[in-house]
Design an enzyme around this catalytic site. Structure first.
Site, short mmCIF file in Angstrom:
data_model
loop_
_atom_site.label_atom_id
_atom_site.label_comp_id
_atom_site.label_asym_id
_atom_site.label_seq_id
_atom_site.Cartn_x
_atom_site.Cartn_y
_atom_site.Cartn_z
CG HIS A 9 -1.85 1.08 1.36
ND1 HIS A 9 -1.88 1.93 2.46
CD2 HIS A 9 -2.85 1.51 0.55
CE1 HIS A 9 -2.85 2.81 2.31
NE2 HIS A 9 -3.45 2.58 1.16
NE ARG A 10 -1.86 5.74 0.93
CZ ARG A 10 -2.43 6.45 1.88
NH1 ARG A 10 -1.69 7.24 2.65
NH2 ARG A 10 -3.74 6.40 2.08
CD GLU A 36 -2.95 1.84 -3.11
OE1 GLU A 36 -3.94 2.58 -3.26
OE2 GLU A 36 -1.94 2.19 -2.44
CG ASP A 38 -2.82 6.83 -3.67
OD1 ASP A 38 -3.95 6.37 -3.56
OD2 ASP A 38 -1.90 6.59 -2.86
CG HIS A 51 -3.37 9.18 -0.21
ND1 HIS A 51 -4.01 10.02 0.71
CD2 HIS A 51 -4.22 8.14 -0.41
CE1 HIS A 51 -5.18 9.50 1.03
NE2 HIS A 51 -5.34 8.36 0.38
CD GLU A 111 -7.27 5.27 -4.29
OE1 GLU A 111 -8.13 6.08 -3.87
OE2 GLU A 111 -6.56 4.59 -3.54
CE LYS A 113 -6.49 10.14 -3.29
NZ LYS A 113 -7.20 9.53 -2.14
CG ASP A 231 -0.01 0.61 5.49
OD1 ASP A 231 -0.17 1.00 4.33
OD2 ASP A 231 -0.71 1.01 6.45
#
Length: 244
Positions: A9-10, A36, A38, A51, A111, A113, A231
């Protein structure tokens, strides 16, 4: 358990500043099989990975991402607030991440945004870059803005999409079918074993987020999810390795 996607995640965002190349590289070192991130647009139409729609939390800058050029954003420090050891980290371009993973088998979950700022042309720009790297087969485009996902499917039927949502969506796999989505990116509390089975019957996969507790990872794996967004990709990698 070998087919479960371990989405960082990020990037590895608990030991590196989120959405930086340091975080993405660390995630791969830790056994992530997916990343993943953004994406947003700069004032001059460039695709950057960050993000928040504003700069204050993560960077040395202030104001909205959309009000700054790429050059201005690249001058900001995107790591020092996390830890002084990362002082030189910068906001990356989508191209930088795609370049990093293009010769691997890593899945990239991008993702969009575009819930707060409706970035004009964001979908087409992302699709163009994914195609330029010949990565259509290895990308999932997700968003809380499902109108945007409908547009992505019209523009690029070959690229998978995932609906992001929180809790309480009734039979989300049936809804996802109506917008031709491929995956359910649900907040993890909204994922129960009977839901996963219902989705599987419809050919739909679950990639719940953001799962950091090992017991919760185990619960979701037992339920039969196809991927987990975390994470802590190292924790999930260890769990998956133990179940092989």
């Amino acid at each position: 358990m070998g087919n479960i996607i371990n989405f960082a995640h990020r990037g590895s965002s608990k030991i590196c500043p989120e959405n930086t190349m340091a975080a993405f590289r660390k995630a791969l070192e830790q056994g992530a099989t997916g990343i993943e991130t953004d994406v947003q647009l700069t004032k001059d139409g460039q695709l950057v990975l960050i993000h928040d729609e504003t700069l204050e939390r993560i960077t040395s800058g202030t104001g909205w991402v959309k009000d700054h050029t790429l050059k201005e954003l690249k001058n900001l420090d995107a790591g020092g607030k996390f830890d002084s050891a990362f002082q030189d980290e910068r906001i990356p371009l989508l191209d930088e991440l795609l370049e990093l993973v293009k010769d691997t088998e890593t899945i990239v979950n991008i993702e969009l945004k575009n819930g707060v700022i409706l970035y004009e042309g964001l979908e087409q720009k992302v699709i163009d870059r994914v195609r330029a790297f010949n990565m259509s087969e290895r990308v999932v485009i997700s968003s809380f803005n499902h109108y945007s996902l409908v547009l992505c499917k019209k523009l690029a039927p070959e690229i998978r999409t995932g609906i992001l949502y929180m809790e309480g969506l009734y039979e989300p796999w049936e809804y996802a079918k109506t917008i031709k989505a491929d995956a359910l990116h649900a907040y993890h509390y909204a994922v129960l074993p009977e839901f996963v089975q219902g989705a599987k019957t419809s050919g739909m996969v679950y990639h719940p987020f953001t799962v950091n507790d090992v017991k919760e990872m185990q619960r979701l794996l037992q339920a039969g999810v196809n991927g987990i967004i975390t994470d802590y990709p190292d924790r999930l990698a260890a769990l998956l390795a133990a179940k092989v």
